[in-house]
Design a protein around this motif. Structure first.
Motif, PDB file in Angstrom:
ATOM      1  N   ARG A 174     -64.799  63.721  51.908  1.00  8.88           N
ATOM      2  CA  ARG A 174     -64.646  64.410  53.187  1.00  8.88           C
ATOM      3  C   ARG A 174     -63.189  64.465  53.582  1.00  8.88           C
ATOM      4  N   GLN A 175     -62.828  65.574  54.275  1.00 11.71           N
ATOM      5  CA  GLN A 175     -61.467  65.664  54.776  1.00 11.71           C
ATOM      6  C   GLN A 175     -61.276  64.678  55.929  1.00 11.71           C
ATOM      7  N   GLY A 176     -60.092  64.129  56.050  1.00 10.63           N
ATOM      8  CA  GLY A 176     -59.786  63.350  57.246  1.00 10.63           C
ATOM      9  C   GLY A 176     -59.882  61.846  57.091  1.00 10.63           C
ATOM     10  N   ASP A 186     -61.101  75.217  53.041  1.00  9.75           N
ATOM     11  CA  ASP A 186     -61.931  75.835  54.070  1.00  9.75           C
ATOM     12  C   ASP A 186     -62.961  74.933  54.714  1.00  9.75           C
ATOM     13  N   ILE A 187     -63.714  74.217  53.941  1.00  7.39           N
ATOM     14  CA  ILE A 187     -64.968  73.692  54.482  1.00  7.39           C
ATOM     15  C   ILE A 187     -64.975  72.179  54.653  1.00  7.39           C
ATOM     16  N   GLY A 188     -63.824  71.611  55.015  1.00 10.46           N
ATOM     17  CA  GLY A 188     -63.822  70.195  55.362  1.00 10.46           C
ATOM     18  C   GLY A 188     -63.932  69.253  54.186  1.00 10.46           C
ATOM     19  N   VAL A 229     -68.202  68.465  68.003  1.00 10.78           N
ATOM     20  CA  VAL A 229     -67.288  67.338  67.778  1.00 10.78           C
ATOM     21  C   VAL A 229     -67.182  67.040  66.287  1.00 10.78           C
ATOM     22  N   PHE A 268     -72.236  70.320  49.431  1.00 13.54           N
ATOM     23  CA  PHE A 268     -71.118  70.214  50.375  1.00 13.54           C
ATOM     24  C   PHE A 268     -71.606  69.810  51.760  1.00 13.54           C
ATOM     25  N   THR A 317     -70.169  66.773  53.974  1.00 11.48           N
ATOM     26  CA  THR A 317     -69.538  66.943  55.290  1.00 11.48           C
ATOM     27  C   THR A 317     -70.413  66.343  56.391  1.00 11.48           C
ATOM     28  N   ASN A 367     -63.921  67.295  63.930  1.00 12.96           N
ATOM     29  CA  ASN A 367     -63.420  66.148  63.171  1.00 12.96           C
ATOM     30  C   ASN A 367     -63.216  66.498  61.706  1.00 12.96           C
ATOM     31  N   ARG A 368     -64.078  67.343  61.186  1.00 13.39           N
ATOM     32  CA  ARG A 368     -64.017  67.642  59.759  1.00 13.39           C
ATOM     33  C   ARG A 368     -63.264  68.929  59.472  1.00 13.39           C
ATOM     34  N   GLY A 369     -62.624  69.471  60.484  1.00 17.73           N
ATOM     35  CA  GLY A 369     -61.791  70.650  60.267  1.00 17.73           C
ATOM     36  C   GLY A 369     -62.574  71.902  59.939  1.00 17.73           C
ATOM     37  N   ILE A 370     -63.784  72.033  60.489  1.00 22.22           N
ATOM     38  CA  ILE A 370     -64.561  73.254  60.262  1.00 22.22           C
ATOM     39  C   ILE A 370     -64.555  74.046  61.562  1.00 22.22           C
ATOM     40  N   SER A 426     -66.997  58.936  69.973  1.00 19.32           N
ATOM     41  CA  SER A 426     -67.040  59.450  68.613  1.00 19.32           C
ATOM     42  C   SER A 426     -65.709  60.069  68.192  1.00 19.32           C
ATOM     43  N   MET A 427     -64.835  60.367  69.161  1.00 20.01           N
ATOM     44  CA  MET A 427     -63.576  60.989  68.771  1.00 20.01           C
ATOM     45  C   MET A 427     -62.486  59.951  68.472  1.00 20.01           C
ATOM     46  N   GLY A 486     -69.391  78.497  53.001  1.00 17.65           N
ATOM     47  CA  GLY A 486     -69.517  77.163  53.568  1.00 17.65           C
ATOM     48  C   GLY A 486     -69.876  77.170  55.043  1.00 17.65           C
TER      49      GLY A 486
END
Lengths: 347, 399
Positions: free
Chosen positions: A240-242, A121-123, B46, A97, A101, B50-53, A26-27, B363
């Protein structure tokens, strides 16, 4: 006893190996997982409101319309070639949110205010602004209040939970030295019902929201929206971030709609614009340049957006102006006409 | 033939190793539980990475910057921390749960007893009440009461006036606030009189058991609890002032009350809905408890000359309680948990304030939902412990 621990130990060893295997899987970084999944599924997963006329609202047969809805339709047109291939998920302000996420939706287009803390802050990543709004107050005409400067301590204000509205309201009242009673509801319909019954003296949310919700009151004409705007509320789609590729696709799908209006391209003349002399127009309808390839799409992506969804002006007229919610564009006019809509060039 | 030999060899294998046979299923169970928990927490970590939280409780100390409508017992405004906001939510949940339990119990006992009444009308009415209120979903009842309450109550200008000291309007019930001077002394005198009454009652009971002499217990208790505090009031310099709610005009048509204590309509509606709903279940428990006592007991009580009231109080109820308490504990727990529906009608309970606004502003879903779940768990366990203690106290003491 000793034997048991030995057994337990071997179980944990197996457990650890399994965990590691799952983890590496998953990574592993993949280039735009979202785009890949969207194409595989065949539809764009879009989070919208539970019903805000003009922005995202479903009719009796379940067809969604609104300027927020059109952003998702534009992405579907660009990525899948069909603006209809969108699955809408109505979300409360509280859920939105987490739904994004957690990966239940891929675009959140739900009159969401762009703020630093949400962005950082919250992805989440905000991709742009599709509506410039500001918070205002609605009161009963009979109250005689025509400006927020006439507010006095002891007022009760109905408000929706989990929004920047709650914070702005506090900032406004505190700055003006007014004590007030916040009545906070989970769903917009209950806010309207409570305000309508007289539980609250004023109802506060984004002005576009006030204009839209006013239509749900028992006597809309008995209420007015006060002229003051107490906050900046740039509303826009969120991803979503990323996932930088997906982020770019959503951002430029929106930008194309706005820029198409700027260059006078609309759903009916888009095809004929292919032969235009203006290279920027030709780029926007895919007759020149390789803009689609940069996003991992084909070159007709922007043409499909304009043809199937229309430019920003068409979307605004169809959803907000013609429905009587806000007849004038106000700040949501193009920069060339004195408004705030100014997007980076698609080139 | 082949199959048979395999089966027997497996059972032989375990037969020869009784310890393994004993521990293997348990070890597998432990492994399974650890695996599930481990997998979920690992997966969450994980995904959050991945989502920076990030995960942490430091946000609890940050300034909340939102206001809450109803903050009894705690000084709160937007400059206080999220932890304070949590406390406000928790206290509001406890308040509505206690009020709900109080009224649900009284109403439940009354309805439960009247359902067994020989009077046809009373019995039938109780039955109809129970059937209606326990079969309509609580959330619908909540909306019904809230909007029914809101629509029937007048605006503050035409508030229902109780002798110019209390006012009932759509903005809530406004009652005077007590302002005590030397209030401590007054409180002490009340506690002192309660202690005196407690020991007197013990003495009276002993006297009655030994000599059969009966005292007017109720009258004596009443005298003590009124006279003693009254004396401190006169001698001790205790004085009581009231801050009355006053109607103030805020604009041409907007009025509101200022001063006093306000009980918001959301609290009234929520407490009403919870009590009426839970009372039906408690009533059924009470009925089951009373019907569980054999007729012979009542007849025997009557034959030794006890009045029907005494029969209920001394013979039936002490035994019925043993049947009533355990399921009623469940109803108390349900009521407490059901109070989380408050969010639907703007009562600022734990879910609305903490798992609602605070969650949205920060959040931090995993942290806040975990804290909220733990809070409800602790509340429920506290109620369970108390009820189990009470249940043990009234249980048959086997000798």
């Amino acid at each position: 006893m000793k034997k048991m621990f030995k057994h337990l130990f071997s179980f944990f060893a197996i457990f650890a190996v399994v965990m590691l295997a799952l983890g590496t899987e998953s990574m592993a970084a993949k280039k735009s997982k979202t785009l890949k999944n969207t194409i595989k599924k065949g539809f764009v997963r879009c989070g919208v409101s539970q019903g805000l006329p003009g922005f995202s609202n479903a009719d009796a047969s379940g067809n969604w319309t609104g300027v927020d809805v059109d952003v998702c339709r534009a992405v579907a047109a660009a990525v899948l070639g069909d603006a209809g291939k969108v699955k809408f998920t109505p979300l409360s302000a509280k859920e939105r949110f987490t739904a994004l996420t957690a990966g239940e939706i891929d675009i959140l287009s739900r009159n969401t205010t762009w703020t630093l803390s949400r962005d950082a802050d919250i992805g989440l990543t905000f991709v742009g602004v599709n509506f410039y709004d500001g918070q205002g107050f609605m009161v009963r005409k009979a109250s005689g209040i025509t400006s927020t400067s006439q507010f006095k301590s002891g007022l009760s204000a109905c408000v929706n939970i989990g929004t920047t509205t709650e914070l702005n309201m506090r900032d406004f009242f505190t700055a003006n030295g007014i004590t007030y009673e916040p009545v906070v509801f989970e769903k917009a319909d209950e806010v309207v019902a409570a305000y309508d019954s007289g539980r609250c003296d004023t109802y506060t949310t984004d002005k576009s929201g006030l204009a839209a919700q006013r239509t749900k009151l028992s006597n809309p004409d008995d209420h007015i929206v006060l002229p003051e705007t107490i906050s900046k509320e740039p509303l826009g789609p969120v991803v979503r971030q990323g996932d930088a590729v997906w982020e770019d696709i959503v951002r430029w799908s929106l930008n194309v709609m706005i820029e198409a209006e700027e260059y006078g391209i609309n759903s009916s003349n888009a095809d004929s614009m292919k032969t235009s002399k203006n290279p920027q127009i030709k780029r926007l309808v895919g007759a020149e340049g390789e803009l689609g390839a940069a996003l991992g799409l084909d070159n007709d992506w922007s043409l499909r957006i304009i043809k199937q969804v229309g430019n920003y002006g068409e979307s605004y007229k169809r959803n907000i102006a013609d429905t009587g919610i806000l007849p004038t564009r106000g700040p949501n006019e193009l920069w060339t006409k004195g408004g705030l809509l100014y997007v980076p060039p698609a080139r | 033939m082949n199959l048979k030999s395999t089966t027997s060899s497996i059972s032989d294998f375990f037969y020869a190793r009784p310890k393994l046979k004993y521990y293997l299923p348990q070890a597998l169970t432990i492994f399974f539980i650890v695996f599930i928990f481990g997998y979920f927490s690992y997966n969450a970590q994980v995904n959050m990475d991945n989502r920076g939280i990030d995960f942490g409780l430091r946000f609890l100390g940050e300034e909340s910057s939102f206001d809450i409508q109803f903050t009894p017992f705690v000084e709160y405004d937007g400059t206080k921390s999220y932890a304070t906001a949590y406390l406000v939510g928790l206290i509001n949940t406890i308040i509505v749960a206690l009020i709900g339990i109080f009224f649900a119990t009284i109403l439940g006992v009354v309805i439960g007893i009247s359902r067994l009444s020989p009077n046809y009308l009373i019995a039938k009415m109780s039955e109809i009440y129970i059937e209606i209120f326990r079969n309509v979903p609580l959330l619908l009842q909540l909306f019904f009461w809230y909007f029914a309450v809101l629509r029937t109550l007048p605006l503050p200008k035409d508030a229902v006036n109780f002798y110019d000291i209390s006012f009932l309007s759509i903005k809530g019930l406004y009652v005077p606030r007590f302002i005590w001077t030397n209030g401590q002394l007054f409180l002490t005198s009340i506690i002192a009189s309660i202690i005196v009454i407690f020991f007197l009652l013990k003495f009276f009971k002993k006297e009655q058991e030994q000599t059969g002499k009966q005292y007017p217990k109720f009258l004596i208790s009443l005298t003590i609890i009124t006279v003693l505090p009254f004396l401190t009031f006169l001698i001790g310099g205790v004085s009581l002032d009231f801050e009355y709610p006053e109607l103030k005009q805020l604009s041409k048509t907007i009025y509101n009350f200022k001063g006093g204590i306000s009980i918001i309509p959301e609290l009234m509606a929520l407490a009403l809905a919870l009590s009426l709903y839970t009372a039906t279940f408690i009533a059924e428990n009470v009925r089951a408890g009373i019907e569980g006592i054999s007729r012979g007991q009542k007849e025997a009580a009557a034959s030794i000359g006890l009045t029907p009231g005494q029969t209920l109080k001394l013979v039936v109820m002490p035994q019925a309680l043993r049947i009533i308490i355990p399921p009623t504990t469940n109803q108390y727990l349900n009521l407490t948990k059901n109070s989380s529906l408050a969010a639907a009608i703007a009562y600022p309970d734990l879910v609305l304030v903490f798992a609602g606004t605070a969650l949205m502003q920060t959040g931090r879903a995993i942290e806040i939902i975990s804290i909220t779940m733990l809070s409800y768990l602790s509340l429920s366990i506290t109620i369970s412990i108390f009820m189990n203690w009470y249940n043990k106290k009234i249980a048959i003491k086997e000798k």
